[in-house]
Design an enzyme around this catalytic site. Structure first.
Site, PDB file in Angstrom:
ATOM      1  N   ASN A 212       0.816  -1.209   0.000  1.00 51.08           N
ATOM      2  CA  ASN A 212       0.000   0.000   0.000  1.00 51.08           C
ATOM      3  C   ASN A 212       0.862   1.277   0.000  1.00 51.08           C
ATOM      4  O   ASN A 212       2.013   1.249  -0.415  1.00 51.08           O
ATOM      5  CB  ASN A 212      -1.052   0.002   1.102  1.00 51.08           C
ATOM      6  CG  ASN A 212      -2.307   0.731   0.617  1.00 51.08           C
ATOM      7  OD1 ASN A 212      -2.331   1.953   0.579  1.00 51.08           O
ATOM      8  ND2 ASN A 212      -3.308  -0.008   0.193  1.00 51.08           N
ATOM      9  N   ARG A 213       0.316   2.389   0.476  1.00 51.74           N
ATOM     10  CA  ARG A 213       0.912   3.688   0.159  1.00 51.74           C
ATOM     11  C   ARG A 213       1.805   4.256   1.265  1.00 51.74           C
ATOM     12  O   ARG A 213       1.533   4.055   2.451  1.00 51.74           O
ATOM     13  CB  ARG A 213      -0.204   4.694  -0.159  1.00 51.74           C
ATOM     14  CG  ARG A 213      -0.926   4.331  -1.434  1.00 51.74           C
ATOM     15  CD  ARG A 213      -2.105   5.225  -1.736  1.00 51.74           C
ATOM     16  NE  ARG A 213      -2.671   4.881  -3.036  1.00 51.74           N
ATOM     17  CZ  ARG A 213      -3.478   3.837  -3.252  1.00 51.74           C
ATOM     18  NH1 ARG A 213      -3.832   3.050  -2.254  1.00 51.74           N
ATOM     19  NH2 ARG A 213      -3.920   3.572  -4.464  1.00 51.74           N
TER      20      ARG A 213
ATOM     21  N   HIS B 235       2.837   0.179  -3.131  1.00 51.30           N
ATOM     22  CA  HIS B 235       3.237  -1.232  -3.281  1.00 51.30           C
ATOM     23  C   HIS B 235       4.724  -1.426  -3.592  1.00 51.30           C
ATOM     24  O   HIS B 235       5.102  -2.198  -4.479  1.00 51.30           O
ATOM     25  CB  HIS B 235       2.378  -1.898  -4.368  1.00 51.30           C
ATOM     26  CG  HIS B 235       0.931  -2.029  -4.004  1.00 51.30           C
ATOM     27  ND1 HIS B 235       0.485  -2.108  -2.702  1.00 51.30           N
ATOM     28  CD2 HIS B 235      -0.200  -2.095  -4.790  1.00 51.30           C
ATOM     29  CE1 HIS B 235      -0.839  -2.241  -2.698  1.00 51.30           C
ATOM     30  NE2 HIS B 235      -1.283  -2.213  -3.935  1.00 51.30           N
TER      31      HIS B 235
ATOM     32  N   HIS C 261      -1.591  -9.958  -3.338  1.00 51.63           N
ATOM     33  CA  HIS C 261      -2.567  -9.115  -4.017  1.00 51.63           C
ATOM     34  C   HIS C 261      -3.488  -9.900  -4.959  1.00 51.63           C
ATOM     35  O   HIS C 261      -3.885  -9.379  -6.023  1.00 51.63           O
ATOM     36  CB  HIS C 261      -1.860  -7.995  -4.769  1.00 51.63           C
ATOM     37  CG  HIS C 261      -2.642  -6.721  -4.874  1.00 51.63           C
ATOM     38  ND1 HIS C 261      -3.946  -6.678  -5.339  1.00 51.63           N
ATOM     39  CD2 HIS C 261      -2.326  -5.444  -4.571  1.00 51.63           C
ATOM     40  CE1 HIS C 261      -4.374  -5.428  -5.326  1.00 51.63           C
ATOM     41  NE2 HIS C 261      -3.410  -4.664  -4.858  1.00 51.63           N
TER      42      HIS C 261
ATOM     43  N   GLU D  89      -6.381  -7.712   1.229  1.00 52.21           N
ATOM     44  CA  GLU D  89      -4.927  -7.697   1.401  1.00 52.21           C
ATOM     45  C   GLU D  89      -4.618  -7.482   2.879  1.00 52.21           C
ATOM     46  O   GLU D  89      -4.822  -6.386   3.401  1.00 52.21           O
ATOM     47  CB  GLU D  89      -4.324  -6.553   0.579  1.00 52.21           C
ATOM     48  CG  GLU D  89      -4.650  -6.593  -0.891  1.00 52.21           C
ATOM     49  CD  GLU D  89      -4.655  -5.197  -1.514  1.00 52.21           C
ATOM     50  OE1 GLU D  89      -3.600  -4.539  -1.519  1.00 52.21           O
ATOM     51  OE2 GLU D  89      -5.718  -4.754  -1.970  1.00 52.21           O
TER      52      GLU D  89
END
Ligand code: GLA
Length: 402
Positions: free
Chosen positions: A130-131, A156, A230, A367
């Site tokens: 993720n971010r 990612h 993912h 996820e």
């Protein structure tokens, strides 16, 4: 053999010596000879349906590296295909309530299509899932800058995350399971992250129709780690349309709202009286167009849910069921969060495996993870891994029918 010379001549023996050798050898063989083993009985049904794994070539990277596809089959005929390129799961064959087996994971047509794979179909995500806001974070006062690959942010793991690297693969077959151990060393400075990270991700398919992921990592400098898988699912079968008819239960009392770039605001909000309350079974279609600003902003769900848990260890994070096939999927994890993503960025543009392109909401992801942007959010559980510590994480997807 050259010039028709016999082995004896080649070794310099005379004809008589050679004959003597032959006699001695045959006597020895005769003495030690045991009765030949009885012919092998045909495999029993149990033996036939054992868990097996096989390997076949999958494709070649632009630099000439060949990569493989491993096919794991369990005793019930459930099948998982995964590559050592990005750990990508390309197929997941699971029976429905009538015993009909279908592929329930989304994917692309050919290996070359996976070289880009914008939705990260089926891949291992790392070093940070993720971010990370503004592509930077600090550890011990030192700032680390990462490539920005999602607007102003890093998503990612950066431009070449763990989904785009070749992993060492070691297949295994056991009495009740089959799988592959994937290992990869991410170098100090790779995609901007500090520390050599020794990473191991074990995929295991059991004969109870569980697909588990065991993540392990160690580092030689303080770094951040957040590994996940993912895979996208459509329990009615890949290519069967959208997942709006699926029923979701997410065992979370809270979620982390986001701002426009899908970066958490830092708040941990209760789900009560919001469309994020999935504590009782919800048909996705009844919520996807909710006018709540968070749902509108993401074009569906693309949020981290805080998993309700009493103690460390595996906790039930989510249950999904699909009414027409009666397939059920459960997610257990040791992680504190799960990103519920409803395929909002799928836009009919990819070379989809089933032929027909994937439209928005053709699949969903669950996820398991630490919360997005944790390296910049001191209130969130820490993702820092230091030398001498071990990163251990486990997630199990269980498939059944009701
Ligand atoms: C995660 C993110 C989404 C999106 C997908 C990949 O689920 O949270 O915003 O980036 O991966 O398309």
């Amino acid at each position: 053999m050259k010039n028709g010379s016999s082995p004896g001549r080649a070794s310099g023996l005379t004809g008589r010596q050679w004959l003597a050798c032959l006699l001695v050898a045959s006597t020895l063989v005769g003495c030690s000879q045991e009765p030949p083993p009885p012919p092998k009985a045909p495999p029993t049904p149990e033996e036939k349906s054992k868990n097996t794994i096989s390997k076949a070539p999958f494709g070649t990277l632009p630099d000439g590296t060949a990569v493989d596809l491993y096919t794991m089959v369990n005793a019930n005929g459930m099948e998982v295909r995964a590559s050592n390129y990005g750990g990508i799961i390309t197929a997941l064959l699971v029976p429905d309530s009538s015993g009909k087996v279908s592929d329930i994971t989304l994917g692309l047509k050919s290996f070359d299509d996976y070289l880009k794979n914008p939705p990260y179909f089926g891949a291992i995500i790392g070093r940070y899932g993720n971010r990370i806001a503004k592509g930077q974070f600090k550890i011990d006062g030192q700032t680390y800058k990462l490539p920005k690959n999602d607007g102003a942010n890093t998503l990612h793991g950066g431009l070449k995350g763990f989904d785009k690297v070749v992993w060492q693969a070691e297949p295994f077959e056991k009495e009740d399971s089959v799988g592959v151990i994937f290992t990869y060393t991410s170098k100090d400075g790779e995609e901007g992250f500090p520390g050599n990270l020794q990473t191991r991700v074990t995929y295991t398919l059991t004969d109870k129709n569980e697909l588990s992921f065991d993540y392990h990592a160690t580092t030689d400098k303080p770094t951040v780690v957040n590994l996940t898988q993912h895979a996208y699912f459509n329990l009615a079968g890949d290519g069967s349309g959208d997942v709006l008819g699926h029923e979701f239960t997410i065992f979370a009392n809270e979620y982390t709202p986001v701002n426009k770039g899908l970066i958490p605001t830092g708040k941990i909000e209760p789900v009560t009286d919001t469309p994020f309350d999935f504590r009782n079974k919800v048909v996705l279609g009844s919520r996807i167009n909710d006018t709540h600003p968070q749902v509108k902003l993401a074009g569906g769900f693309d949020h981290n849910f805080v998993i309700r848990r009493k103690e460390p260890g595996l906790a039930l994070a989510a249950r999904v069921s699909e009414p027409s096939t009666r397939r059920v999927m459960e997610v257990h994890t040791t992680e504190p969060g799960v990103q519920f993503y409803t395929g909002n960025f799928l836009d009919n543009t990819l070379a989809a495996k089933p032929g027909k392109p994937y439209a928005k909401h053709s699949g969903f992801c669950l996820e398991t993870q630490h919360y997005p942007d944790s390296p910049n959010q001191p209130e969130f559980p820490s993702t820092v891994l230091r030398p001498g510590e071990e990163y251990n994480s486990r997630t199990v997807y269980t498939f059944s029918v009701r």
